[in-house]
Design an enzyme around this catalytic site. Structure first.
Site, PDB file in Angstrom:
ATOM      1  N   GLN A 203      30.739  42.873  43.471  1.00 35.82           N
ATOM      2  CA  GLN A 203      31.689  41.952  44.086  1.00 35.82           C
ATOM      3  C   GLN A 203      31.839  42.305  45.563  1.00 35.82           C
ATOM      4  OE1 GLN A 203      36.133  41.923  43.630  1.00 35.82           O
ATOM      5  NE2 GLN A 203      35.722  40.046  42.471  1.00 35.82           N
TER       6      GLN A 203
ATOM      7  N   TYR B 146      42.834  37.094  49.370  1.00 33.58           N
ATOM      8  CA  TYR B 146      42.008  37.850  50.301  1.00 33.58           C
ATOM      9  C   TYR B 146      41.395  36.899  51.340  1.00 33.58           C
ATOM     10  CZ  TYR B 146      42.839  41.608  47.004  1.00 33.58           C
ATOM     11  OH  TYR B 146      43.457  42.537  46.200  1.00 33.58           O
TER      12      TYR B 146
ATOM     13  N   GLY C 100      38.965  42.147  31.415  1.00 37.76           N
ATOM     14  CA  GLY C 100      39.243  43.224  32.344  1.00 37.76           C
ATOM     15  C   GLY C 100      39.745  44.472  31.657  1.00 37.76           C
TER      16      GLY C 100
ATOM     17  N   HIS D 122      34.250  37.548  46.659  1.00 36.46           N
ATOM     18  CA  HIS D 122      35.658  37.525  46.252  1.00 36.46           C
ATOM     19  C   HIS D 122      36.392  36.491  47.108  1.00 36.46           C
ATOM     20  CE1 HIS D 122      39.352  38.527  44.488  1.00 36.46           C
ATOM     21  NE2 HIS D 122      39.258  39.842  44.447  1.00 36.46           N
TER      22      HIS D 122
ATOM     23  N   HIS E  15      42.693  35.555  45.022  1.00 33.40           N
ATOM     24  CA  HIS E  15      43.769  36.549  45.090  1.00 33.40           C
ATOM     25  C   HIS E  15      44.321  36.827  46.481  1.00 33.40           C
ATOM     26  CE1 HIS E  15      42.060  38.324  41.082  1.00 33.40           C
ATOM     27  NE2 HIS E  15      42.485  37.073  40.965  1.00 33.40           N
TER      28      HIS E  15
ATOM     29  N   ARG F 252      34.221  34.007  43.173  1.00 29.45           N
ATOM     30  CA  ARG F 252      35.453  34.032  42.384  1.00 29.45           C
ATOM     31  C   ARG F 252      36.559  33.314  43.156  1.00 29.45           C
ATOM     32  NH1 ARG F 252      38.999  39.066  39.709  1.00 29.45           N
ATOM     33  NH2 ARG F 252      38.833  38.205  37.615  1.00 29.45           N
TER      34      ARG F 252
END
Length: 363
Positions: free
Chosen positions: A97, A181, A317, A176, A179, A228
């Site tokens: 990732q 970021y 996870g 990524h 979330h 993602r």
């Protein structure tokens, strides 16, 4: 269906179970280097159809959590080779990732002022060095707005990181874009207050995500590139974004021609709303390629979403933390080792305890 093979491009998976990316902060210092302990950890879990590693910063300024393994130096590449070789030896497949946290960082971690789409801060904490020594949660710094040169350099950093990953032996990369970021920060109205071609309307706010994904896919192949996203998760923001679900659909439609390995929806974590079935139907109408989902799925709910055709892969996870043989346990209906207090206390940092010392089920 969960235990049946799946393939995208030239990559063949033994099953449709993925190990979701999870930060564990076990690198060697100095240099945040992947090591033998990490190789053991991932190899223990290689029965997953696909492993997605913890987030690997693509540059120093991309870093937002201490002790996380980078992918921007030759030493990082050499360290990751230990991991990919160990996983492949066990018959597994592994994507790395690629991570840029943007504003979710601190100068003491990134080595300079964090960057973002705009100079907008939200109260937030990350895992970094404490003033009294050691590591713990610290408040993030105010970011500076990225210049156009910064944006082009960051796209180049993603591409170089992807090439580094190929040199390190990975089967592919996952960007990524979730979330809160950096990629997500460009997409949302509260964190992106730009007035140039990367801000303002929805077309402009999805531009950075599309350019990064297109550049990486061109460099290493679409079938080795994934992304993602988390349109129904609010993390790193005070309130939900009123446009993110609509913007995401438009972006997914633009991603379809790239024929990516998969699009990965992160769901049901942090502050979230449940993804409506109608939205999953809309995604399927515009995106005919592989879709992965993750977020507190059980074996039963995973089988159901595969049966309905809304996903092709399901990532798990925390079950993989305490159950290195999660696939076998799930297939044989063997009770899982639960996530207890001891497990929580060893999520970030430390050594083998709570990392590589969980037992396999008796066969």
């Amino acid at each position: 269906m969960l235990f049946t093979p799946h393939h995208f491009g030239s990559i063949e998976l033994n099953n449709r179970i993925a190990m979701a990316p999870m930060t564990r902060s076990r690198t060697d210092q100095p240099g945040d280097l992947p090591n033998d302990l990490m190789a053991t950890y991932y190899a223990q879990r290689a029965s997953a159809g696909l492993i997605i590693t913890e987030g690997a910063p693509i540059s120093a300024v991309a870093r937002g959590y201490s002790l996380t393994p980078g992918i921007y130096t030759q030493a990082h590449i050499d360290g990751w080779k230990k991991v990919t070789e160990a996983v492949h030896k066990e018959g597994g497949k592994i994507f790395i990732q690629l991570w840029h946290v943007g504003r979710r960082s601190h100068t003491s971690i990134a080595g300079e002022q964090p960057v973002s789409a705009s100079a907008v801060k939200h109260p937030d904490q990350v895992f970094g060095p404490l003033s009294e020594g050691g590591f713990g949660m610290i408040e993030t710094d105010m970011p500076r707005a990225m210049t156009l040169d910064d944006i082009q350099q960051t796209i180049a950093d993603f591409v170089q990181a992807a090439k580094n990953a190929m040199e390190a032996g990975f089967d592919g990369v996952e960007l990524h874009g979730a979330h809160g970021y950096l990629i997500d920060q460009f997409m949302r109205v509260y964190s992106n207050q730009r007035d140039d071609q990367y801000g303002g309307n929805q077309e402009n706010r999805m531009r950075f995500m599309l350019e990064v994904t297109q550049a990486v896919a061109k460099a290493i192949g679409g079938d080795k590139t994934a992304i993602r996203i988390s349109p129904f998760v609010t993390e790193g923001y005070a309130t939900p974004d009123p446009e993110i679900t609509e913007l995401t659909l438009k972006a997914i439609e633009k991603l379809a021609p790239l024929q990516l390995a998969y699009i990965h929806f992160s769901e049901n974590i942090s502050n979230y709303t449940e993804m409506p079935e109608s939205y999953r139907q809309q995604v399927r109408e515009i995106y005919p390629h592989p879709i992965m989902v993750a977020g507190k799925y059980t074996v039963e709910s995973a089988q159901e979403i595969l049966r309905k055709g809304y996903a092709d892969l399901v990532a798990f996870g925390q079950p993989f933390i305490t159950n290195p043989d999660f696939v076998y346990r799930a297939q044989q209906n063997i009770e899982l080792t639960p996530i207890g207090y001891d497990a929580h206390s060893t999520f970030y940092g430390g050594g083998a305890k709570g990392y590589t010392d969980y037992p396999m089920a008796q066969r």
